[in-house]
Each structure stands twice: as structure tokens, then as C-alpha cells.
Design an enzyme around this catalytic site. Structure first.
Site, PDB file in Angstrom:
ATOM      1  N   CYS A 168      -4.040  -1.588   0.836  1.00  0.00           N
ATOM      2  CA  CYS A 168      -2.801  -1.029   0.287  1.00  0.00           C
ATOM      3  C   CYS A 168      -2.219  -1.967  -0.772  1.00  0.00           C
ATOM      4  CB  CYS A 168      -1.743  -0.844   1.376  1.00  0.00           C
ATOM      5  SG  CYS A 168      -2.366  -0.250   2.940  1.00  0.00           S
ATOM      6  N   ASP A 169      -2.252  -3.269  -0.508  1.00  0.00           N
ATOM      7  CA  ASP A 169      -1.467  -4.210  -1.317  1.00  0.00           C
ATOM      8  C   ASP A 169      -2.303  -5.141  -2.180  1.00  0.00           C
ATOM      9  OD1 ASP A 169       0.728  -3.130  -0.012  1.00  0.00           O
ATOM     10  OD2 ASP A 169       0.604  -4.581   1.618  1.00  0.00           O
ATOM     11  N   CYS A 180      -2.178  -5.115   5.153  1.00  0.00           N
ATOM     12  CA  CYS A 180      -3.122  -4.123   4.661  1.00  0.00           C
ATOM     13  C   CYS A 180      -3.632  -4.513   3.276  1.00  0.00           C
ATOM     14  CB  CYS A 180      -2.423  -2.757   4.614  1.00  0.00           C
ATOM     15  SG  CYS A 180      -3.454  -1.482   3.908  1.00  0.00           S
TER      16      CYS A 180
END
Ligand code: NAP
Length: 322
Positions: free
Chosen positions: A147-148, A144
Site C-alpha cells: 500500500c505504502d 503494508c
């Protein structure tokens, strides 16, 4: 609807006309349409509403929203759905069985029964299944970018895959200042032309005909071992992050428990009205395959709810075509 429900030896069952499993775009849309059709309904969601869209940095193809973050779009959609339907967050369905004319659900938090089920269970990220992937997951291996990506600012990363997700991720990481390469197993992308053009405009490096053999690192990713499938050449490329974007696997285990027909990839087979082969069971969104777009999921959820309404209102009519 009677919330107290019939008592059974295993605890009370709460009855609904329709239970929807999953609160992604398909499930939320199904909830709105089911309630507006006058059916009692809940949505059971094992995590938080939004599904995979939550991980999309930018959505540009959902009509009405020229450009919106995936998380924001799903906030708006969930808020809208909550005006009609109860969304039980963090409640996973652990067992689903047919019992006579009804379906019985056991969840991590209760028991329910319904006359119809809409499966909107989505899909999850496919893994590469190579050495180092699992061990270094969360330590440089990510599924992701939204997200990261933040943790990889200005670092060297490789994105694996050639679809819309891979190219969207590569563009997102590039915009975060990462030095991005895309490793793809073939010599052509399947991603939309518009994304391919954006990748070319930004001169993002593309490693064609390349597969990941191993992800290297002790406690965190330090390199990735790549193999050119045409020449056989192996190269170890120093990177801090490996973003895996090689497609989706349907979450169709509950469908299987109901004996629903699926294609060889495990996607639930539905007709144009989003009915499965099992009476009063419907499927919509990524679990039913197709183009896997938000608009398609929203359409599928609405159509599934309206089909459920037809079938529950006229049980001997719609299936006979009479
Ligand atoms: P996808 O379209 O299925 O693409 C998966 C990619 O990974 C393909 O390029 C595939 O290669 C490659 N791949 C599959 N298994 C692999 C393996 N074991 N090792 C290496 N490479 C592998 O998946 P996606 O990109 O996640 O997209 C899923 C759906 O969501 C699609 O319908 C897509 O259009 C949609 N989506 C849309 C948007 C958007 O519209 N903005 C954004 C994201 C996703 P091959 O090409 O050789 O098969």
C-alpha cells in the site's frame, strides 16, 4: 429464502441458512460452496472483499497462478463468488447472539438470522507497541509495503520481522529502489528458504538480534532506535520508513461472544471439518490459525460450508457420528 423476514421490535430480520462473516479467501470460498450446496447465504464484510491478501504485492504459491498481485487474485476470487452469493461490503457485524436454534446478527446496516455461522474474520497486524509507533503511523510507520511502498521510493527504510511477510516486504521495497534493512529479534528467519535466498541474492542488510526501542520523528519518521538484544548496544539509524511485519492477531471477538473455544493466542480451535465446539458454528482462514496460506483458507472455507450443509441437512447424524 424469505427476504422480508419476520418482523421484530428492533426491525426486520432477514433469514438465511448460513451467514458468513468475512470476505477473504476463506469467506469467498465458503460462499461458493454454501450456495452450490443449495443453502441460502450471504457474506457480511466490514470493508471490501479480499482480506489481508489485498496487501500482498506478489503471490507465487497459489496453484493456477504462477505469479499474480494479491489485489488481482482477490478481484478474480470475489467476482467468482459474486456469481453465487451476495457480498455485503462495508457491513460490520456489531452483535452476534444465539437465539434458540438460530443466530441473530446486528450489523451497521441491518439485522439477519441464520441456522449456521461461518467465521472467516481473518486477522490484523500485530503492533510493536513502542514509543512513536502509534503517533507516526501513516507518517512513516506502515504495516503494508504494497500500500505504502510507493511513497518511500529510493529512501532508507527498515522492515521489522523475520517471517514470510517481512521478507516479502523487504524484497518489494528493494524492488522500488529503497535502501532496505531488515531488523529481526533473533539470529534466524522463520521465512521460507526461497525468500531467504532472494534476500541474500539482493544483498539486503540484515540486523540480527535487533529490536526496535523507539520510532523517532516529530511529524514524520526520521530515525529508528534499535537495540541489539545480545550486546545491549543501542543505535539510532536514520530512516524515512518503518515497515512493521511482526505477525498477525486473530479477529476472534465475535467467536468469543458465541463462546467458541480458542487457543492461548486467540485463534479459534476447529476440528478437521472446520467445526468449532459450538454446534453450527464453523471457522476458517486466518482466524482459525494453522499455516495461514491462501490455499489453506480456501480449503477451510469450502470444508466449513460442506460441514454446515451436513449439519443442517442431518442435524442428529453428523455430530453423533451415527
Ligand atoms: P509470522 O510468520 O508469525 O512471523 C512474524 C515475525 O515477527 C517472526 O519472525 C517473529 O519473530 C517476529 N515478531 C513477532 N512479534 C514480534 C515483536 N513483538 N517484535 C519483533 N518481532 C516480532 O507472521 P507473517 O510473516 O506475517 O506471516 C503470517 C502467515 O502468513 C504465515 O503463516 C506466513 O507463512 C504467511 N505468509 C505467507 C506468504 C507467502 O507464502 N508468500 C507471505 C506472507 C505471509 P520470531 O521468528 O522470533 O518469532
Amino acid at each position: 429464502m424469505d427476504d422480508s423476514g419476520p418482523k421484530t421490535e428492533r426491525g426486520p430480520l432477514t433469514d438465511y441458512d448460513v451467514v458468513i462473516i468475512g470476505a477473504g479467501p476463506a469467506g469467498l470460498s465458503a460462499g461458493i460452496y454454501a450456495r452450490r450446496a443449495g443453502m441460502s447465504c450471504i457474506i457480511l464484510e466490514k470493508g471490501v472483499p479480499g482480506g489481508q491478501v489485498l496487501t500482498s504485492p506478489k503471490i507465487e504459491n497459489y496453484p493456477g497462478f504462477p505469479e499474480i498481485e494479491g489485489m488481482k487474485l482477490m478481484d478474480v476470487m470475489a467476482e467468482h463468488a459474486r456469481m453465487y452469493v451476495d457480498i455485503r461490503e462495508g457491513e460490520e457485524v456489531t452483535r452476534l447472539v444465539r437465539s434458540g436454534e438460530r443466530f441473530e446478527f446486528t450489523t451497521t446496516n441491518g439485522r439477519y438470522s441464520s441456522r449456521a455461522v461461518i467465521l472467516a474474520t481473518g486477522s490484523f497486524h500485530r503492533k510493536l507497541d513502542v514509543e512513536g509507533e502509534e503517533r507516526l503511523s501513516g507518517r512513516g510507520v506502515s504495516y503494508c509495503a504494497t500500500c505504502d511502498g510507493f511513497f518511500f521510493k529510493k529512501k532508507k527504510v527498515v522492515v521489522v520481522g523475520g517471517g514470510n511477510t517481512a521478507l516479502t516486504d523487504a524484497l518489494y521495497l528493494h524492488s522500488m529502489g529503497c535502501e532496505v534493512s531488515i531488523a529481526h529479534r533473533r539470529d534466524a528467519f522463520r521465512a521460507d528458504r526461497h525468500l531467504q535466498d532472494s534476500v541474500a541474492d539482493r544483498s539486503i542488510a540484515i540486523l540480527w538480534d535487533t529490536v526496535v526501542e523507539e520510532i523517532v520523528g516529530e511529524n514524520e519518521v526520521t530515525a529508528v532506535k534499535l537495540r541489539n538484544v545480545k550486546t545491549g548496544a543501542v543505535d539510532t539509524k536514520p530512516v524515512s520508513g518503518v515497515f512493521v511485519a511482526v505477525g498477525e492477531v486473530p479477529s476472534s471477538q465475535l467467536a468469543a461472544e458465541l463462546g467458541v473455544r480458542m487457543d492461548p493466542g486467540g485463534f479459534v480451535t476447529v476440528d478437521m471439518s472446520f467445526r468449532t465446539n459450538v454446534p453450527n458454528v464453523y471457522a476458517a482462514g486466518d482466524v482459525a490459525g494453522g499455516i495461514r496460506q491462501i490455499v489453506a483458507a480456501v480449503h477451510g472455507g469450502a470444508a466449513a460450508a460442506l460441514s454446515a450443509f451436513e449439519d443442517l441437512a442431518k442435524p442428529y447424524y453428523s455430530r453423533s457420528g451415527g
